[in-house]
Design an enzyme around this catalytic site. Sequence first.
Site, PDB file in Angstrom:
ATOM      1  N   SER A   8       0.794  -1.233   0.000  1.00 13.59           N
ATOM      2  CA  SER A   8       0.000   0.000   0.000  1.00 13.59           C
ATOM      3  C   SER A   8       0.825   1.280   0.000  1.00 13.59           C
ATOM      4  O   SER A   8       0.322   2.331  -0.362  1.00 13.59           O
ATOM      5  CB  SER A   8      -0.965   0.015   1.190  1.00 13.59           C
ATOM      6  OG  SER A   8      -0.271   0.215   2.400  1.00 13.59           O
ATOM      7  N   LYS A  53       0.674   4.520   7.009  1.00 16.53           N
ATOM      8  CA  LYS A  53      -0.103   5.318   6.053  1.00 16.53           C
ATOM      9  C   LYS A  53       0.456   6.739   6.032  1.00 16.53           C
ATOM     10  O   LYS A  53       1.235   7.138   6.886  1.00 16.53           O
ATOM     11  CB  LYS A  53      -1.587   5.367   6.443  1.00 16.53           C
ATOM     12  CG  LYS A  53      -2.271   4.016   6.450  1.00 16.53           C
ATOM     13  CD  LYS A  53      -2.306   3.375   5.091  1.00 16.53           C
ATOM     14  CE  LYS A  53      -2.840   1.960   5.178  1.00 16.53           C
ATOM     15  NZ  LYS A  53      -2.626   1.186   3.977  1.00 16.53           N
TER      16      LYS A  53
END
Length: 133
Positions: free
Chosen positions: A11, A52
């Site tokens: 990701s 993230k």
Amino acid sequence: MFWLTRVRSHSMAPTLRDGSLALTRKLGRRTPIRRGDLVVVDSPELGEPVVKRVIGLPGERVTIAGGRVSIDGRALSEPYASPSMFNDSYQVPPAHYFLLGDNRDASSDSRTWRQPFVERAALVGRLWTGWRH
């Protein structure tokens, strides 16, 4: 306090590769969080800590359209991110953050989580990038 965080997904590619280790510094309660920070979030939804990028800050409107992210109507420059065809808009509540992966079409993040906004207390560390912190 510092520790090593292992990236466990694609990701954050190409910024961080699956399996790579990143030096992480614990966030104090008063440590400022800035847009663009790479953070470790203790995700109750995923049941594990994940890495993230902070995109939306408390009180901001995040709009994703046509592969671009805008904050309060201003396009965000994101040379680190892959474009995505996802479209939506979010109003970030006070004391919360909106987080995205850099590999947008391969990321489980604020766009797909049941609770898209992350409380400040869930942000447990910031990755050292070597140029910003």
